[in-house]
Scaffold this motif. Structure first.
Motif: not given
Length: 64
Positions: A22-38
């Protein structure tokens, strides 16, 4: 919700998404998003961002 955001994109497509950095300095920042389904309806998004690794088994667990 911010148009063009990861969460907005997941709501729009209905598909989980993984961002390797996701950017920024240092170690990579990972992002994960998933839909919430009901009852077959998307009611929100679960998003996780962390510094370092976010492996496939972690993403599968979050998606389940």
């Amino acid at each position: 919700m911010c148009p063009g955001s990861l969460a907005a994109s997941v709501l729009e497509t209905g598909a989980a998404q993984f961002v390797t950095d996701t950017g920024g300095a240092g170690r990579p920042r990972r992002a994960f998003a998933t839909p919430l389904v009901a009852r077959g309806e998307t009611i929100g998004v679960l998003a996780v961002e962390r510094e370092g690794e976010l492996g496939g088994s972690d993403r599968a667990t979050l998606q389940a």
